[in-house]
Design a protein around this motif. Structure first.
Motif, PDB file in Angstrom:
ATOM      1  N   ALA A   1      15.606  67.015  -4.766  1.00  0.00           N
ATOM      2  CA  ALA A   1      16.018  66.041  -5.780  1.00  0.00           C
ATOM      3  C   ALA A   1      14.869  65.732  -6.735  1.00  0.00           C
ATOM      4  CB  ALA A   1      16.510  64.763  -5.109  1.00  0.00           C
ATOM      5  N   VAL A   2      13.654  65.659  -6.204  1.00  0.00           N
ATOM      6  CA  VAL A   2      12.480  65.429  -7.052  1.00  0.00           C
ATOM      7  C   VAL A   2      12.268  66.629  -7.970  1.00  0.00           C
ATOM      8  CG1 VAL A   2       9.954  65.208  -7.013  1.00  0.00           C
ATOM      9  CG2 VAL A   2      11.350  63.800  -5.496  1.00  0.00           C
ATOM     10  N   GLU A   3      12.387  67.848  -7.428  1.00  0.00           N
ATOM     11  CA  GLU A   3      12.240  69.062  -8.234  1.00  0.00           C
ATOM     12  C   GLU A   3      13.268  69.118  -9.356  1.00  0.00           C
ATOM     13  OE1 GLU A   3      12.552  72.524  -5.752  1.00  0.00           O
ATOM     14  OE2 GLU A   3      10.806  71.950  -4.555  1.00  0.00           O
ATOM     15  N   ALA A   4      14.487  68.675  -9.070  1.00  0.00           N
ATOM     16  CA  ALA A   4      15.561  68.711 -10.057  1.00  0.00           C
ATOM     17  C   ALA A   4      15.489  67.542 -11.037  1.00  0.00           C
ATOM     18  CB  ALA A   4      16.912  68.717  -9.354  1.00  0.00           C
ATOM     19  N   GLY A   5      14.561  66.630 -10.813  1.00  0.00           N
ATOM     20  CA  GLY A   5      14.430  65.481 -11.702  1.00  0.00           C
ATOM     21  C   GLY A   5      15.429  64.371 -11.426  1.00  0.00           C
ATOM     22  N   LEU A   6      16.065  64.406 -10.270  1.00  0.00           N
ATOM     23  CA  LEU A   6      17.047  63.385  -9.918  1.00  0.00           C
ATOM     24  C   LEU A   6      16.398  62.148  -9.312  1.00  0.00           C
ATOM     25  CD1 LEU A   6      19.730  65.735  -8.344  1.00  0.00           C
ATOM     26  CD2 LEU A   6      19.734  64.723 -10.639  1.00  0.00           C
ATOM     27  N   LEU A   7      15.189  62.296  -8.786  1.00  0.00           N
ATOM     28  CA  LEU A   7      14.455  61.185  -8.193  1.00  0.00           C
ATOM     29  C   LEU A   7      13.063  61.129  -8.792  1.00  0.00           C
ATOM     30  CD1 LEU A   7      15.108  61.270  -4.336  1.00  0.00           C
ATOM     31  CD2 LEU A   7      15.825  59.531  -5.923  1.00  0.00           C
ATOM     32  N   ASP A   8      12.553  59.928  -8.923  1.00  0.00           N
ATOM     33  CA  ASP A   8      11.180  59.738  -9.364  1.00  0.00           C
ATOM     34  C   ASP A   8      10.300  59.701  -8.122  1.00  0.00           C
ATOM     35  OD1 ASP A   8       8.805  59.074 -10.555  1.00  0.00           O
ATOM     36  OD2 ASP A   8       9.390  57.033 -11.097  1.00  0.00           O
ATOM     37  N   PRO A   9       9.350  60.653  -7.989  1.00  0.00           N
ATOM     38  CA  PRO A   9       8.524  60.684  -6.776  1.00  0.00           C
ATOM     39  C   PRO A   9       7.591  59.481  -6.655  1.00  0.00           C
ATOM     40  CG  PRO A   9       7.731  62.279  -8.363  1.00  0.00           C
ATOM     41  CD  PRO A   9       9.005  61.703  -8.908  1.00  0.00           C
ATOM     42  N   ASN A  10       7.333  58.783  -7.760  1.00  0.00           N
ATOM     43  CA  ASN A  10       6.427  57.636  -7.746  1.00  0.00           C
ATOM     44  C   ASN A  10       7.134  56.294  -7.578  1.00  0.00           C
ATOM     45  OD1 ASN A  10       4.246  59.385  -8.186  1.00  0.00           O
ATOM     46  ND2 ASN A  10       4.660  59.379 -10.378  1.00  0.00           N
ATOM     47  N   ALA A  11       8.465  56.335  -7.500  1.00  0.00           N
ATOM     48  CA  ALA A  11       9.215  55.093  -7.336  1.00  0.00           C
ATOM     49  C   ALA A  11       8.915  54.479  -5.975  1.00  0.00           C
ATOM     50  CB  ALA A  11      10.713  55.350  -7.470  1.00  0.00           C
ATOM     51  N   LYS A  12       8.747  53.168  -5.937  1.00  0.00           N
ATOM     52  CA  LYS A  12       8.415  52.485  -4.684  1.00  0.00           C
ATOM     53  C   LYS A  12       9.577  52.494  -3.710  1.00  0.00           C
ATOM     54  CE  LYS A  12       4.783  49.709  -6.565  1.00  0.00           C
ATOM     55  NZ  LYS A  12       4.151  48.444  -6.656  1.00  0.00           N
ATOM     56  N   SER A  13      10.770  52.429  -4.205  1.00  0.00           N
ATOM     57  CA  SER A  13      11.935  52.485  -3.327  1.00  0.00           C
ATOM     58  C   SER A  13      13.067  53.203  -4.046  1.00  0.00           C
ATOM     59  CB  SER A  13      12.382  51.081  -2.911  1.00  0.00           C
ATOM     60  OG  SER A  13      12.883  50.394  -4.035  1.00  0.00           O
ATOM     61  N   THR A  14      13.907  53.809  -3.264  1.00  0.00           N
ATOM     62  CA  THR A  14      15.084  54.457  -3.830  1.00  0.00           C
ATOM     63  C   THR A  14      16.305  53.756  -3.266  1.00  0.00           C
ATOM     64  OG1 THR A  14      15.086  56.069  -2.038  1.00  0.00           O
ATOM     65  CG2 THR A  14      13.975  56.712  -4.076  1.00  0.00           C
ATOM     66  N   ARG A  15      17.248  53.532  -4.118  1.00  0.00           N
ATOM     67  CA  ARG A  15      18.468  52.862  -3.688  1.00  0.00           C
ATOM     68  C   ARG A  15      19.376  53.890  -3.023  1.00  0.00           C
ATOM     69  NH1 ARG A  15      23.406  50.931  -6.856  1.00  0.00           N
ATOM     70  NH2 ARG A  15      24.322  49.522  -5.361  1.00  0.00           N
ATOM     71  N   ILE A  16      19.705  53.624  -1.794  1.00  0.00           N
ATOM     72  CA  ILE A  16      20.587  54.505  -1.043  1.00  0.00           C
ATOM     73  C   ILE A  16      21.898  53.774  -0.825  1.00  0.00           C
ATOM     74  CG2 ILE A  16      20.925  55.750   1.115  1.00  0.00           C
ATOM     75  CD1 ILE A  16      17.884  55.916   1.332  1.00  0.00           C
ATOM     76  N   LEU A  17      22.987  54.417  -1.230  1.00  0.00           N
ATOM     77  CA  LEU A  17      24.292  53.798  -1.056  1.00  0.00           C
ATOM     78  C   LEU A  17      24.652  53.758   0.417  1.00  0.00           C
ATOM     79  CD1 LEU A  17      26.179  55.539  -3.976  1.00  0.00           C
ATOM     80  CD2 LEU A  17      25.247  53.233  -3.928  1.00  0.00           C
ATOM     81  N   LYS A  18      25.261  52.696   0.821  1.00  0.00           N
ATOM     82  CA  LYS A  18      25.676  52.527   2.217  1.00  0.00           C
ATOM     83  C   LYS A  18      26.876  53.428   2.494  1.00  0.00           C
ATOM     84  CE  LYS A  18      25.970  50.357   6.208  1.00  0.00           C
ATOM     85  NZ  LYS A  18      25.740  51.268   7.246  1.00  0.00           N
ATOM     86  N   ILE A  19      26.771  54.170   3.556  1.00  0.00           N
ATOM     87  CA  ILE A  19      27.849  55.059   3.968  1.00  0.00           C
ATOM     88  C   ILE A  19      28.840  54.253   4.797  1.00  0.00           C
ATOM     89  CG2 ILE A  19      28.378  57.133   5.316  1.00  0.00           C
ATOM     90  CD1 ILE A  19      25.498  58.017   4.791  1.00  0.00           C
TER      91      ILE A  19
END
Length: 184
Positions: free
Chosen positions: A153-171
């Motif tokens: 996801a980081v390689e594809a530019g979908l995530l910022d590798p420097n972000a302190k937290s990523t929002r994960i949707l609850k399954i």
């Protein structure tokens, strides 16, 4: 009839380096030392395989096995799975797999990063993999998969590798108990 012949073995195998090739030539003429060769074991293995110098291949395998540790497993596995080295490569791969089976459960996840997915699946899903229980196996498999997916996801530019937290949707709760299959 040419007076000079230019070789480009690195085009065939990227593990063949100039310094390793020069050490192999020194060995042919009896001018190399074991200390020099120890640090260039991977390159000498590739050169020895390319030049069919079985004594150099054997010495390189011994050096690689002495130096084998969780930190070096990924490059060694990548070496023998990206090029075909015959029985010599199979010997290194078998030793690396044995170390993964024995120590893989306690290795930091970053040491698993460069290991091809089919090898990871074989080791973590295999009976020979030492781990306390099936729940621990599942947790490790999930952590390895999550780490690889995050890297993609980081390689594809979908995530910022420097972000302190990523929002994960609850399954939804019904999906939390779903089994994960690693076979095709």
């Amino acid at each position: 009839t040419a007076k000079e012949i230019e070789l480009h073995p690195e085009d065939i195998d990227s593990s063949i380096t100039r310094s390793a090739f020069e050490l192999a030539l020194k060995r042919l003429y009896g001018a190399s030392t074991a200390g020099e060769e120890e640090g260039q074991a991977i390159g000498l293995f590739a050169v020895g395989s390319w030049l069919e110098m079985q004594d150099l291949v054997d010495a390189s395998i011994e050096a690689m096995l002495r130096q084998m540790s969780p930190e070096t497993l990924s490059p060694l596995i990548k070496l023998v799975t990206s090029n075909y080295y015959g029985r010599a490569g199979e010997k290194i791969l078998a030793s690396a797999k044995a170390m993964l089976c024995r120590d893989g459960w306690r290795m930091p996840l970053k040491f698993w990063d460069g290991i091809p997915g089919d090898i990871v699946r074989e080791i973590v899903g295999g009976d020979g993999f030492f781990i306390d229980g099936e729940w621990d196996r599942w947790v490790l498999a999930k952590r390895l998969l999550d780490r690889r997916l995050k890297a993609r996801a980081v390689e594809a530019g979908l995530l910022d590798p420097n972000a302190k937290s990523t929002r994960i949707l609850k399954i939804p709760d019904t999906v939390n108990l779903m089994a994960v299959r690693f076979d095709a």
